[in-house]
Design a protein around this motif. Structure first.
Motif, PDB file in Angstrom:
ATOM      1  N   GLU A  31      49.604  44.150  40.729  1.00 39.48           N
ATOM      2  CA  GLU A  31      49.100  43.013  41.525  1.00 39.48           C
ATOM      3  C   GLU A  31      49.756  42.965  42.905  1.00 39.48           C
ATOM      4  O   GLU A  31      50.855  43.495  43.114  1.00 39.48           O
ATOM      5  N   VAL A  33      50.765  39.777  45.265  1.00 36.40           N
ATOM      6  CA  VAL A  33      50.849  38.315  45.185  1.00 36.40           C
ATOM      7  C   VAL A  33      51.573  37.769  46.412  1.00 36.40           C
ATOM      8  O   VAL A  33      52.681  38.199  46.732  1.00 36.40           O
ATOM      9  N   ARG A 208      46.051  37.410  45.391  1.00 34.75           N
ATOM     10  CA  ARG A 208      46.471  36.223  44.638  1.00 34.75           C
ATOM     11  C   ARG A 208      47.483  35.424  45.453  1.00 34.75           C
ATOM     12  O   ARG A 208      48.365  35.996  46.102  1.00 34.75           O
ATOM     13  N   ASP A 220      47.779  28.395  42.037  1.00 41.04           N
ATOM     14  CA  ASP A 220      47.795  29.813  41.674  1.00 41.04           C
ATOM     15  C   ASP A 220      46.339  30.273  41.693  1.00 41.04           C
ATOM     16  O   ASP A 220      45.578  29.980  40.787  1.00 41.04           O
ATOM     17  N   GLU A 222      43.383  33.388  42.500  1.00 37.67           N
ATOM     18  CA  GLU A 222      42.958  34.755  42.802  1.00 37.67           C
ATOM     19  C   GLU A 222      42.254  34.756  44.154  1.00 37.67           C
ATOM     20  O   GLU A 222      41.441  33.892  44.424  1.00 37.67           O
TER      21      GLU A 222
END
Length: 230
Positions: A31, A33, A208, A220, A222
């Motif tokens: 990911e 983030v 994200r 939080d 996406e």
């Protein structure tokens, strides 16, 4: 599969200041983030807990196979080897060349000289600075210094790259160059956790978004947006 797991993590400094309050979060392998939020919200504390610069007051943190909350001192070098960290102010060693700065990250973990001589030019080529490997930090622009810092952070093939305000000291052109590089590293499989105040980057390169306010995760999303006025 989760690379980072936080469960009910609390971080207090002395008795009066609570930096994080009951944080629960998973970050999966691969990911990208963004960690966003106002100044003083707890972003730096969150990041420092993950690479064990600070210890949680309570709760549980796991990074890969490491239980960070109960980490034995002898295991700390192995945790740090699996995490690369890039700071806003580069933290390069002024009396070492570009090659030596990147090689240093391999030397401290006891890597063989032969491996270092092969790997360092490869990583400098990735960040576009192979031609500057004999230069010293004060001969480089800010953007070039940050690229050296990124090369040093990824030279040991970490699973996780933590970038704490990596574009904070850079002009817009250099900021975009650094982001292109981070995107490329992420596409090769490295998980990236990036604390930033740069709304334009977050809103353009969608990933994200985890927002922290007053020590709590309040959002939080996406492919989220920055969500704050500059």
């Amino acid at each position: 599969m989760a690379l980072i797991e936080l469960r009910d993590v609390i971080k207090k400094y002395h008795r009066s200041t609570t930096a994080l309050r009951g944080v629960d979060l998973d970050v999966n392998q691969g990911e990208f983030v963004y960690i966003v939020g106002p100044s003083g919200a707890g972003k730096s504390s969150f990041i420092k807990l993950i690479y064990h610069e600070e210890k949680a007051t309570s709760g549980r943190i796991k990074v890969g196979e490491f239980d960070v909350t109960n980490l034995k001192p002898k295991h700390l070098p192995y945790l740090r080897r699996s995490i690369g960290v890039v700071f806003q102010d580069y933290k390069l060693l002024p009396r070492k060349t570009v090659f030596e700065n990147v090689a240093y990250a391999m030397e401290v973990i006891g890597e063989r000289r032969k491996t270092i001589k092969k790997r360092v030019p490869e990583v400098l080529e990735l960040v576009g600075l192979k031609h500057k490997m004999r230069a010293f930090p004060d001969q480089l622009s800010g953007g070039e210094q940050q690229r050296v810092a990124i090369a040093r952070a990824i030279v040991n093939n970490p699973k996780l790259l933590i970038a704490d305000e990596p574009t904070g000291n850079l002009d817009p052109d250099n900021s975009w160059e650094i982001m292109k590089l981070l995107e490329r590293i992420n596409m090769q499989g490295t998980t990236i956790l990036m604390a930033t105040h740069n709304s334009q980057i977050v809103n353009t390169l969608r990933h994200r978004v985890v927002a922290i306010e007053n020590g709590r995760v309040v959002r939080d999303q996406e492919k989220g947006d920055y969500g704050y006025d500059d």
